[in-house]
Design an enzyme around this catalytic site. Structure first.
Site, PDB file in Angstrom:
ATOM      1  N   TYR A  57      -6.663  -8.811  24.819  1.00  0.00           N
ATOM      2  CA  TYR A  57      -5.344  -9.045  25.427  1.00  0.00           C
ATOM      3  C   TYR A  57      -5.456  -9.063  26.960  1.00  0.00           C
ATOM      4  CZ  TYR A  57      -0.296  -8.392  26.222  1.00  0.00           C
ATOM      5  OH  TYR A  57       1.013  -8.528  26.622  1.00  0.00           O
ATOM      6  N   ALA A  58      -6.166  -8.081  27.526  1.00  0.00           N
ATOM      7  CA  ALA A  58      -6.329  -8.008  28.984  1.00  0.00           C
ATOM      8  C   ALA A  58      -7.031  -9.259  29.509  1.00  0.00           C
ATOM      9  CB  ALA A  58      -7.116  -6.756  29.370  1.00  0.00           C
ATOM     10  N   ALA A  59      -8.066  -9.702  28.798  1.00  0.00           N
ATOM     11  CA  ALA A  59      -8.791 -10.904  29.235  1.00  0.00           C
ATOM     12  C   ALA A  59      -7.874 -12.126  29.184  1.00  0.00           C
ATOM     13  CB  ALA A  59     -10.024 -11.116  28.348  1.00  0.00           C
ATOM     14  N   ASN A  88       5.438 -18.131  27.139  1.00  0.00           N
ATOM     15  CA  ASN A  88       5.708 -16.733  26.806  1.00  0.00           C
ATOM     16  C   ASN A  88       5.075 -16.303  25.485  1.00  0.00           C
ATOM     17  OD1 ASN A  88       7.603 -14.178  26.663  1.00  0.00           O
ATOM     18  ND2 ASN A  88       7.982 -15.349  24.780  1.00  0.00           N
ATOM     19  N   VAL A 142       1.235 -22.678  19.221  1.00  0.00           N
ATOM     20  CA  VAL A 142       0.801 -23.191  20.532  1.00  0.00           C
ATOM     21  C   VAL A 142      -0.720 -23.226  20.684  1.00  0.00           C
ATOM     22  CG1 VAL A 142       2.937 -22.561  21.735  1.00  0.00           C
ATOM     23  CG2 VAL A 142       1.017 -20.936  21.693  1.00  0.00           C
ATOM     24  N   GLY A 181       7.519 -18.902  22.166  1.00  0.00           N
ATOM     25  CA  GLY A 181       7.736 -17.528  21.700  1.00  0.00           C
ATOM     26  C   GLY A 181       9.195 -17.136  21.839  1.00  0.00           C
ATOM     27  N   ALA A 182      10.081 -18.084  21.510  1.00  0.00           N
ATOM     28  CA  ALA A 182      11.516 -17.868  21.765  1.00  0.00           C
ATOM     29  C   ALA A 182      12.257 -17.294  20.566  1.00  0.00           C
ATOM     30  CB  ALA A 182      12.165 -19.189  22.191  1.00  0.00           C
ATOM     31  N   LYS A 203      -4.592 -12.165  29.477  1.00  0.00           N
ATOM     32  CA  LYS A 203      -3.530 -12.075  30.490  1.00  0.00           C
ATOM     33  C   LYS A 203      -4.102 -12.230  31.901  1.00  0.00           C
ATOM     34  CE  LYS A 203      -0.082 -11.662  27.669  1.00  0.00           C
ATOM     35  NZ  LYS A 203       0.932 -12.718  27.583  1.00  0.00           N
TER      36      LYS A 203
HETATM   37  P1  NAP Z   1       7.167 -10.334  20.409  1.00  0.00           P
HETATM   38  O1  NAP Z   1       8.479  -9.663  20.268  1.00  0.00           O
HETATM   39  O2  NAP Z   1       6.061  -9.986  19.487  1.00  0.00           O
HETATM   40  O3  NAP Z   1       7.412 -11.925  20.374  1.00  0.00           O
HETATM   41  C1  NAP Z   1       6.329 -12.827  20.444  1.00  0.00           C
HETATM   42  C2  NAP Z   1       6.860 -14.237  20.355  1.00  0.00           C
HETATM   43  O4  NAP Z   1       5.753 -15.153  20.398  1.00  0.00           O
HETATM   44  C3  NAP Z   1       7.604 -14.494  19.066  1.00  0.00           C
HETATM   45  O5  NAP Z   1       8.697 -15.343  19.342  1.00  0.00           O
HETATM   46  C4  NAP Z   1       6.567 -15.219  18.216  1.00  0.00           C
HETATM   47  O6  NAP Z   1       7.260 -16.015  17.292  1.00  0.00           O
HETATM   48  C5  NAP Z   1       5.834 -16.043  19.276  1.00  0.00           C
HETATM   49  N1  NAP Z   1       4.501 -16.462  18.895  1.00  0.00           N
HETATM   50  C6  NAP Z   1       3.460 -15.682  18.503  1.00  0.00           C
HETATM   51  N2  NAP Z   1       2.372 -16.433  18.242  1.00  0.00           N
HETATM   52  C7  NAP Z   1       2.730 -17.726  18.472  1.00  0.00           C
HETATM   53  C8  NAP Z   1       2.059 -18.963  18.394  1.00  0.00           C
HETATM   54  N3  NAP Z   1       0.780 -19.039  17.993  1.00  0.00           N
HETATM   55  N4  NAP Z   1       2.743 -20.099  18.692  1.00  0.00           N
HETATM   56  C9  NAP Z   1       4.033 -20.046  19.077  1.00  0.00           C
HETATM   57  N5  NAP Z   1       4.737 -18.894  19.193  1.00  0.00           N
HETATM   58  C10 NAP Z   1       4.085 -17.749  18.885  1.00  0.00           C
HETATM   59  O7  NAP Z   1       6.574 -10.110  21.882  1.00  0.00           O
HETATM   60  P2  NAP Z   1       7.303  -9.856  23.287  1.00  0.00           P
HETATM   61  O8  NAP Z   1       7.178  -8.429  23.595  1.00  0.00           O
HETATM   62  O9  NAP Z   1       8.612 -10.515  23.343  1.00  0.00           O
HETATM   63  O10 NAP Z   1       6.259 -10.605  24.245  1.00  0.00           O
HETATM   64  C11 NAP Z   1       6.471 -11.888  24.773  1.00  0.00           C
HETATM   65  C12 NAP Z   1       5.399 -12.147  25.818  1.00  0.00           C
HETATM   66  O11 NAP Z   1       5.480 -11.150  26.824  1.00  0.00           O
HETATM   67  C13 NAP Z   1       3.974 -12.090  25.283  1.00  0.00           C
HETATM   68  O12 NAP Z   1       3.186 -13.075  25.917  1.00  0.00           O
HETATM   69  C14 NAP Z   1       3.514 -10.714  25.687  1.00  0.00           C
HETATM   70  O13 NAP Z   1       2.125 -10.652  25.797  1.00  0.00           O
HETATM   71  C15 NAP Z   1       4.211 -10.570  27.008  1.00  0.00           C
HETATM   72  N6  NAP Z   1       4.359  -9.194  27.466  1.00  0.00           N
HETATM   73  C16 NAP Z   1       5.032  -8.294  26.690  1.00  0.00           C
HETATM   74  C17 NAP Z   1       5.160  -6.984  27.151  1.00  0.00           C
HETATM   75  C18 NAP Z   1       5.888  -5.924  26.359  1.00  0.00           C
HETATM   76  O14 NAP Z   1       5.806  -4.742  26.742  1.00  0.00           O
HETATM   77  N7  NAP Z   1       6.602  -6.264  25.296  1.00  0.00           N
HETATM   78  C19 NAP Z   1       4.609  -6.620  28.378  1.00  0.00           C
HETATM   79  C20 NAP Z   1       3.946  -7.576  29.131  1.00  0.00           C
HETATM   80  C21 NAP Z   1       3.832  -8.865  28.670  1.00  0.00           C
HETATM   81  P3  NAP Z   1       6.772 -16.273  15.791  1.00  0.00           P
HETATM   82  O15 NAP Z   1       6.219 -14.999  15.275  1.00  0.00           O
HETATM   83  O16 NAP Z   1       7.949 -16.794  15.089  1.00  0.00           O
HETATM   84  O17 NAP Z   1       5.756 -17.322  16.011  1.00  0.00           O
END
Ligand code: NAP
Length: 247
Positions: free
Chosen positions: A155-157, A90, A64, A13-14, A159
């Site tokens: 999502y909660a499940a 991530n 992934v 998720g980079a 995480k």
């Molecule tokens: P984001 O901006 O939506 O980015 C998500 C990333 O995951 C993107 O790089 C996306 O890239 C990639 N991705 C999605 N599905 C994928 C898959 N099937 N295979 C590989 N890559 C995939 O989200 P974020 O806020 O940065 O969140 C990153 C992580 O932090 C997540 O796990 C999220 O649940 C967690 N988190 C976020 C928050 C928050 O408030 N933002 C809070 C707690 C936890 P592509 O679309 O190019 O695949």
């Protein structure tokens, strides 16, 4: 700081948001970072920016949740760079909705990406980490995994599942020098939270002692620490990074 020199790191998720910042931070501390996203162009953009800053990165397109893609991606990383020492799970998605209206496919997709994706990546990385008797695995969970979230049962499940996975991996691989920890961020500015209603944002700002939403830069230093040699005696832990929101 070059505490990750000679390390090979994989960050899923980079392409955007938190994963992009973690990739930049690990590379800034000396690691060669394999940037992973479903969009190869997105992963390549992050890797290109890292390379432009003078650090080292590679890019891989991979969903992934797909076991075959994950296996071939890890084989490619090992061939291109060497077996990874650090894995940051991530990649994550949301498909929010009230439980009674939640479709089976929205449930499955969130569990498949957020939880199964981490399992598949850990399984692929663990063999060489165990052989090397060294590894650092960091899973990106959420405060929603600890406290639940209305409209976010899937999502909660996923995480909460990551936390169980983290502790189990810590127990199973600890004797081989592999640590596994999770971070549980609060609400962080990114594409994922861009459509949070204003009144909810106001509530977070009022309730969190830090008085603001978080940024990806609030998380990446903790991930770099957990990925370093200095965190050798920390495993199976969940580090909440939420500005005090859930106190
Ligand atoms: P984001 O901006 O939506 O980015 C998500 C990333 O995951 C993107 O790089 C996306 O890239 C990639 N991705 C999605 N599905 C994928 C898959 N099937 N295979 C590989 N890559 C995939 O989200 P974020 O806020 O940065 O969140 C990153 C992580 O932090 C997540 O796990 C999220 O649940 C967690 N988190 C976020 C928050 C928050 O408030 N933002 C809070 C707690 C936890 P592509 O679309 O190019 O695949």
């Amino acid at each position: 700081m070059n505490r990750l020199e000679n390390r090979i790191a994989v960050v899923t998720g980079a392409s955007r948001g938190i994963g992009r910042e973690i990739a930049k931070r690990l590379a800034g501390e000396g690691a060669l970072v394999a940037c992973v996203a479903t969009s190869q162009e997105g992963a390549a953009r992050t890797a290109g920016d890292i390379e432009a800053s003078g650090a080292r990165a590679l890019a891989y397109g991979c969903d992934v949740s797909d076991a075959a893609q994950v296996e071939s991606m890890f084989a490619a990383i090992s061939e291109d760079a060497g077996p990874p020492h650090i894995l940051v799970n991530n990649a994550g998605v949301t498909k929010d909705g009230l439980l009674v209206r939640m479709s089976e496919s929205d449930w499955d997709r969130v569990l498949d990406v957020n939880l199964k994706g981490a399992f598949l990546c850990i399984r692929a990385a663990a063999k060489t980490m165990m052989r090397a008797r060294y590894g650092r695995i960091i899973n990106v969970s959420s405060v929603i995994g600890l406290g639940g979230g209305a409209g976010q049962a899937n999502y909660a499940a996923s995480k909460a599942g990551l936390i169980g996975l983290t502790k189990s991996v810590a127990k199973e691989l600890g004797a081989r020098g592999v640590t596994c920890n999770a971070i549980a961020p609060g609400f962080i500015e990114s594409d994922m939270t861009s459509d949070l209603p204003q009144d909810f944002r106001d509530h977070v700002v009022k309730s969190a002692p830090a008085g603001r939403l978080g940024t990806a830069e609030d998380l990446s230093p903790a991930v770099a620490f957990l990925a370093s040699d200095e965190a050798a005696y920390i495993t199976g832990q969940v580090l909440v990074i939420d500005g005090g929101l859930t106190l």
